[in-house]
Design a protein around this motif. Structure first.
Motif, PDB file in Angstrom:
ATOM      1  N   VAL A 195      35.649  60.772  18.584  1.00 26.85           N
ATOM      2  CA  VAL A 195      35.682  59.433  17.999  1.00 26.85           C
ATOM      3  C   VAL A 195      34.304  59.089  17.442  1.00 26.85           C
ATOM      4  O   VAL A 195      33.292  59.304  18.115  1.00 26.85           O
ATOM      5  N   THR A 196      34.270  58.578  16.230  1.00 25.31           N
ATOM      6  CA  THR A 196      33.024  58.060  15.661  1.00 25.31           C
ATOM      7  C   THR A 196      33.198  56.570  15.361  1.00 25.31           C
ATOM      8  O   THR A 196      34.305  56.121  15.041  1.00 25.31           O
ATOM      9  N   VAL A 197      32.097  55.832  15.468  1.00 27.80           N
ATOM     10  CA  VAL A 197      32.146  54.382  15.302  1.00 27.80           C
ATOM     11  C   VAL A 197      30.906  53.918  14.550  1.00 27.80           C
ATOM     12  O   VAL A 197      29.796  54.407  14.795  1.00 27.80           O
ATOM     13  N   VAL A 198      31.093  52.988  13.614  1.00 31.89           N
ATOM     14  CA  VAL A 198      29.979  52.274  12.987  1.00 31.89           C
ATOM     15  C   VAL A 198      30.212  50.786  13.206  1.00 31.89           C
ATOM     16  O   VAL A 198      31.328  50.350  13.506  1.00 31.89           O
ATOM     17  N   SER A 199      29.160  50.024  13.040  1.00 31.34           N
ATOM     18  CA  SER A 199      29.276  48.585  13.217  1.00 31.34           C
ATOM     19  C   SER A 199      28.486  47.865  12.133  1.00 31.34           C
ATOM     20  O   SER A 199      27.767  48.488  11.340  1.00 31.34           O
ATOM     21  N   GLN A 200      28.597  46.570  12.128  1.00 30.58           N
ATOM     22  CA  GLN A 200      27.913  45.746  11.136  1.00 30.58           C
ATOM     23  C   GLN A 200      26.400  45.916  11.203  1.00 30.58           C
ATOM     24  O   GLN A 200      25.710  45.861  10.184  1.00 30.58           O
ATOM     25  N   SER A 201      25.879  46.154  12.405  1.00 30.18           N
ATOM     26  CA  SER A 201      24.431  46.279  12.581  1.00 30.18           C
ATOM     27  C   SER A 201      23.953  47.720  12.635  1.00 30.18           C
ATOM     28  O   SER A 201      22.739  47.968  12.697  1.00 30.18           O
ATOM     29  N   ARG A 202      24.886  48.676  12.619  1.00 30.88           N
ATOM     30  CA  ARG A 202      24.503  50.089  12.692  1.00 30.88           C
ATOM     31  C   ARG A 202      25.453  50.905  11.841  1.00 30.88           C
ATOM     32  O   ARG A 202      26.635  51.053  12.185  1.00 30.88           O
ATOM     33  N   ASP A 203      24.954  51.445  10.722  1.00 35.42           N
ATOM     34  CA  ASP A 203      25.815  52.231   9.840  1.00 35.42           C
ATOM     35  C   ASP A 203      25.738  53.729  10.113  1.00 35.42           C
ATOM     36  O   ASP A 203      26.430  54.514   9.459  1.00 35.42           O
ATOM     37  N   VAL A 254      29.743  52.204  24.887  1.00 35.14           N
ATOM     38  CA  VAL A 254      28.741  51.160  24.727  1.00 35.14           C
ATOM     39  C   VAL A 254      28.060  51.390  23.386  1.00 35.14           C
ATOM     40  O   VAL A 254      27.401  52.408  23.184  1.00 35.14           O
ATOM     41  N   LEU A 255      28.242  50.464  22.467  1.00 32.85           N
ATOM     42  CA  LEU A 255      27.767  50.663  21.102  1.00 32.85           C
ATOM     43  C   LEU A 255      26.265  50.424  21.008  1.00 32.85           C
ATOM     44  O   LEU A 255      25.775  49.355  21.385  1.00 32.85           O
ATOM     45  N   GLU A 256      25.578  51.404  20.482  1.00 35.05           N
ATOM     46  CA  GLU A 256      24.124  51.297  20.319  1.00 35.05           C
ATOM     47  C   GLU A 256      23.805  50.498  19.055  1.00 35.05           C
ATOM     48  O   GLU A 256      24.337  50.774  17.982  1.00 35.05           O
ATOM     49  N   GLY A 257      22.934  49.528  19.191  1.00 37.05           N
ATOM     50  CA  GLY A 257      22.486  48.748  18.038  1.00 37.05           C
ATOM     51  C   GLY A 257      23.439  47.678  17.571  1.00 37.05           C
ATOM     52  O   GLY A 257      23.121  46.918  16.650  1.00 37.05           O
ATOM     53  N   ALA A 258      24.627  47.585  18.182  1.00 42.55           N
ATOM     54  CA  ALA A 258      25.592  46.564  17.783  1.00 42.55           C
ATOM     55  C   ALA A 258      25.268  45.236  18.441  1.00 42.55           C
ATOM     56  O   ALA A 258      24.722  45.189  19.551  1.00 42.55           O
ATOM     57  N   ARG A 259      25.641  44.162  17.762  1.00 42.94           N
ATOM     58  CA  ARG A 259      25.415  42.819  18.275  1.00 42.94           C
ATOM     59  C   ARG A 259      26.752  42.131  18.529  1.00 42.94           C
ATOM     60  O   ARG A 259      27.742  42.415  17.846  1.00 42.94           O
ATOM     61  N   PRO A 260      26.799  41.228  19.488  1.00 40.93           N
ATOM     62  CA  PRO A 260      28.035  40.471  19.718  1.00 40.93           C
ATOM     63  C   PRO A 260      28.499  39.775  18.431  1.00 40.93           C
ATOM     64  O   PRO A 260      27.704  39.174  17.713  1.00 40.93           O
ATOM     65  N   GLY A 261      29.779  39.899  18.137  1.00 38.10           N
ATOM     66  CA  GLY A 261      30.341  39.303  16.927  1.00 38.10           C
ATOM     67  C   GLY A 261      30.377  40.230  15.734  1.00 38.10           C
ATOM     68  O   GLY A 261      30.969  39.898  14.705  1.00 38.10           O
ATOM     69  N   ASP A 262      29.731  41.407  15.826  1.00 34.94           N
ATOM     70  CA  ASP A 262      29.756  42.374  14.724  1.00 34.94           C
ATOM     71  C   ASP A 262      31.167  42.875  14.458  1.00 34.94           C
ATOM     72  O   ASP A 262      31.990  42.998  15.382  1.00 34.94           O
ATOM     73  N   TRP A 263      31.443  43.183  13.184  1.00 33.69           N
ATOM     74  CA  TRP A 263      32.644  43.977  12.929  1.00 33.69           C
ATOM     75  C   TRP A 263      32.383  45.418  13.355  1.00 33.69           C
ATOM     76  O   TRP A 263      31.234  45.881  13.373  1.00 33.69           O
ATOM     77  N   VAL A 264      33.446  46.103  13.732  1.00 32.09           N
ATOM     78  CA  VAL A 264      33.353  47.481  14.210  1.00 32.09           C
ATOM     79  C   VAL A 264      34.405  48.302  13.484  1.00 32.09           C
ATOM     80  O   VAL A 264      35.568  47.906  13.408  1.00 32.09           O
ATOM     81  N   LYS A 265      33.995  49.438  12.937  1.00 31.90           N
ATOM     82  CA  LYS A 265      34.944  50.346  12.259  1.00 31.90           C
ATOM     83  C   LYS A 265      34.999  51.665  13.007  1.00 31.90           C
ATOM     84  O   LYS A 265      34.012  52.395  13.104  1.00 31.90           O
ATOM     85  N   VAL A 266      36.161  51.940  13.573  1.00 27.23           N
ATOM     86  CA  VAL A 266      36.397  53.220  14.241  1.00 27.23           C
ATOM     87  C   VAL A 266      36.900  54.216  13.207  1.00 27.23           C
ATOM     88  O   VAL A 266      37.672  53.877  12.319  1.00 27.23           O
TER      89      VAL A 266
END
Length: 289
Positions: A49-57, A72-84
């Motif tokens: 599984v790979t994941v990116v978030s609004q604060s970490r591309d 546990v997402l590294e560099g992500a902030r509460p409220g960020d969108w998350v793309k699996v």
């Protein structure tokens, strides 16, 4: 590898989020995806599984080796969108919680996600809704975020999926609302693409233009219908024989005015006076009442 080569099918990952003031954790659960919505299978896969978030591309990688797991997402902030599954490289469907799906809507509308991800999100949700794993309301809400979309491949997939839904809605009281939603998605795009071919057009620009005209005609867009009628009158009268009318424009016109004008189209076909595909007289027969 044996979990992929030794059994049929592929998984669906259900994704939810738990947040604190300083951490974002994804909870992931896998089950076999079945087109009929069956939940009885006990199959499991080793799922990268790979994941990116609004604060970490930069993709964060994780191996799901059981029924459930946590990231546990590294560099992500509460409220960020998350793309699996960024870039859609993994062979699985993703079912987001309502909260995570809602966060993705602005990212789709603002095109913060690339075209492969915008395509994948709606393809996954359509497949999930069709199988009964998600509700259609979520899908239609997502579709409304594509009003700013300009990528032909993405729009073509959306159009195909909405056409499938039209077959379910066309005898229901909500069908007019459904058509209005389609018009809202596609009409602004047509106003920017325009009706006339341009020297700067690429291959997909021409395909997009034709698709939009046909879709809006089927959806009862009065401006498109009137334009098609006018073009057809000019073509029939000989006022503008040089103007080539595409097959979808004829289809939109047929939807608007029915069999009478369709018959005239067929007569034009039989006299070989039109320059579009020769089978055009027959292609609209499935629309007959």
């Amino acid at each position: 590898m044996s979990t992929w080569t030794g059994q049929v099918g592929y998984p669906m990952l259900t994704v939810d989020v738990v947040e604190t003031s300083d951490s974002v954790t994804l909870h992931i659960k896998q089950q076999k995806f079945c087109a009929n919505g069956d939940n009885s299978s006990e199959q499991q896969w080793l799922v990268p599984v790979t994941v990116v978030s609004q604060s970490r591309d930069t993709p964060q990688c994780y191996l799901l080796d059981g029924r459930e797991g946590k990231i546990v997402l590294e560099g992500a902030r509460p409220g960020d969108w998350v793309k699996v599954n960024p870039k859609q490289i993994g062979l699985f469907r993703v079912k987001y919680s309502d909260d995570l799906l809602k966060r993705l809507l602005p990212a789709v509308k603002n095109q913060a996600l690339d075209s492969a991800d915008r395509l994948g999100i709606q393809q996954d949700l359509f497949a999930l809704a069709k199988a009964g794993y998600s509700n259609t309301a979520n899908l239609l809400t997502l579709m409304g975020s594509y009003e700013t979309e300009r990528n032909y491949v993405v729009l073509s997939s959306i159009n195909t999926n909405l056409s499938d839904l039209a077959g379910l809605f066309n005898h229901l009281p909500c069908y007019e609302q459904f058509k209005a939603m389609r018009r809202k998605i596609f009409s602004k795009i047509l106003s920017e693409v325009g009706w006339e071919n341009k020297e700067t057009d690429g291959h997909t620009d021409a395909l997009l233009r034709s698709m939009l005209i046909g879709t809006l005609g089927h959806s009862g867009d009065t401006e498109v219908i009137e334009k098609c009628q006018e073009m057809f009158k000019q073509h029939i009268s000989g006022e503008n024989r040089s103007q080539q009318i595409s097959e979808v424009q004829y289809t939109a016109l047929y939807v608007a005015v029915g069999v009478t004008v369709y018959t005239r189209i067929y007569l034009q076909y039989s006299k070989k006076q039109i320059s579009t595909k020769r089978e055009i007289g027959y292609r609209g027969t499935w629309l007959r009442p």
